[in-house]
Scaffold this motif. Structure first.
Motif, PDB file in Angstrom:
ATOM      1  N   VAL A  61       7.794  10.874  -0.580  1.00  0.00           N
ATOM      2  CA  VAL A  61       8.609  11.028  -1.863  1.00  0.00           C
ATOM      3  C   VAL A  61      10.274  12.058  -2.194  1.00  0.00           C
ATOM      4  O   VAL A  61      11.090  11.002  -2.701  1.00  0.00           O
ATOM      5  CB  VAL A  61       8.252  12.077  -2.510  1.00  0.00           C
ATOM      6  N   SER A  62      10.607  12.793  -1.417  1.00  0.00           N
ATOM      7  CA  SER A  62      11.759  13.469  -0.779  1.00  0.00           C
ATOM      8  C   SER A  62      13.039  12.340  -0.207  1.00  0.00           C
ATOM      9  O   SER A  62      13.577  12.473   0.087  1.00  0.00           O
ATOM     10  CB  SER A  62      11.595  14.740   0.060  1.00  0.00           C
ATOM     11  N   THR A  63      12.333  11.778   1.174  1.00  0.00           N
ATOM     12  CA  THR A  63      13.157  10.743   1.442  1.00  0.00           C
ATOM     13  C   THR A  63      14.080   9.202   0.371  1.00  0.00           C
ATOM     14  O   THR A  63      14.655   9.587   0.425  1.00  0.00           O
ATOM     15  CB  THR A  63      12.412  10.398   2.822  1.00  0.00           C
ATOM     16  N   ALA A  64      12.938   9.015  -0.477  1.00  0.00           N
ATOM     17  CA  ALA A  64      13.106   8.557  -1.791  1.00  0.00           C
ATOM     18  C   ALA A  64      14.217   9.100  -2.069  1.00  0.00           C
ATOM     19  O   ALA A  64      14.906   8.254  -2.828  1.00  0.00           O
ATOM     20  CB  ALA A  64      12.082   7.675  -2.431  1.00  0.00           C
ATOM     21  N   ILE A  65      14.049  10.533  -2.751  1.00  0.00           N
ATOM     22  CA  ILE A  65      15.314  10.745  -4.379  1.00  0.00           C
ATOM     23  C   ILE A  65      15.942  11.494  -3.716  1.00  0.00           C
ATOM     24  O   ILE A  65      16.781  12.093  -4.366  1.00  0.00           O
ATOM     25  CB  ILE A  65      13.900  12.140  -4.860  1.00  0.00           C
TER      26      ILE A  65
END
Length: 144
Positions: A61-65
């Motif tokens: 998730v953190s790589t996407a946002i």
């Protein structure tokens, strides 16, 4: 007369990629809920990108946002060391063509958990330093 190696020297970008290709463990630095987070990941270099696998969860998730991430890998022995930092952005591998390329990379999960997602770090900047270890150059003997 020979000169001693410099204790710290800057590596060229090609040397940084060569060094990154020689190791398999690094650290992804990103942000989660406004706070910095660091995740150890095993990785490979593929086409001057950093490729790693992950499962569903905070890291994915953190790589996407996040717009930007940092990635760091290093190495050392008794006489020398180096550190490379990749600044860039991440993209989850989605296209069939890119997935096929990612699956061909020699990248397997280190743990027995399913890591079905490939993530690629596309660099905007790659920097590195080389370190020559040696004795402390300052004489620390007490004054008489």
């Amino acid at each position: 007369m020979t000169t001693a190696p410099q204790p710290i020297s800057i590596m060229s970008e090609p040397e940084c990629w060569d060094r990154l290709s020689s190791v398999g463990l690094g650290r992804l630095v990103t942000s989660v809920d406004g706070s910095p987070e660091i995740f150890p990941v095993n990785f490979v270099v593929q086409d001057r990108t950093v490729l790693f696998r992950t499962a569903e969860g905070t890291k994915l998730v953190s790589t996407a946002i996040n717009d930007e991430v940092l990635f760091e890998a290093d190495y050392h022995d008794d006489t020398e060391g180096w550190s490379v930092i990749v600044r860039g952005w991440t993209r989850v591998v989605r296209t069939d063509e890119d997935r096929t390329r990612a699956e061909a990379a020699p990248l397997r999960p280190w743990t027995v958990t399913a890591k079905d997602h490939f993530v690629r770090i596309r660099p905007s900047r790659v920097t590195g330093r080389r370190f020559a270890f040696g004795p402390d150059p300052v004489d620390r003997a007490p004054a008489s």
